[in-house]
Design a protein around this motif. Structure first.
Motif: not given
Length: 98
Positions: A1-5, A45-47, A56-60
Motif C-alpha cells: 500500500m502507498n505508505l504516503k497515503a 480505496f480512496f481517501l 487525496l489518495a487512491r489505492v487498489t
C-alpha cells in the motif's frame, strides 16, 4: 500500500482534517454497463476530504491485500508462528513495507 497515503492528515485543498477512507468499484475497460465481466472492473480505496470532496489518495484492492499480508507475515515472524507457507515473496514484501 502507498505508505504516503497513511500519513495524510489534512486536505491539501481546504486544510480540513475531516478525512475518510471509502471504497468503490470502477470500470477499467471500455465495456458498457450491463455487459461487464469481473475482469472489467476493479475495487479501489480512496481517501477523501469530507469537507470539500477532494480525493487525496487512491489505492487498489491488491495494494491493500498486499499490505495486510505483509503485516500478517511480520506479525508471524515476530511471534515465532511463521510456517512453511510463508514464502520468500512474503518476506520480501515485509521488508519493503518496513
Amino acid at each position: 500500500m502507498n505508505l504516503k497515503a497513511l500519513s495524510i492528515t489534512a486536505c491539501k485543498a481546504c486544510g480540513s482534517t475531516a478525512l475518510g477512507w471509502h471504497s468503490a468499484i470502477v470500470n477499467r475497460s471500455d465495456v458498457q454497463q450491463g455487459r461487464l465481466n469481473t475482469r472489467d472492473v476493479e475495487c479501489i480505496f480512496f481517501l477523501g476530504c469530507d469537507a470539500c470532496s477532494e480525493t487525496l489518495a487512491r489505492v487498489t484492492a491488491d495494494q491493500v491485500a498486499g499490505a495486510m499480508n505483509a503485516a500478517a507475515a511480520a506479525s508471524a515472524c515476530l511471534t515465532g508462528t511463521a510456517t512453511a507457507a510463508t514464502s520468500a515473496h512474503d518476506s520480501a514484501v515485509v521488508v519493503a513495507a518496513l
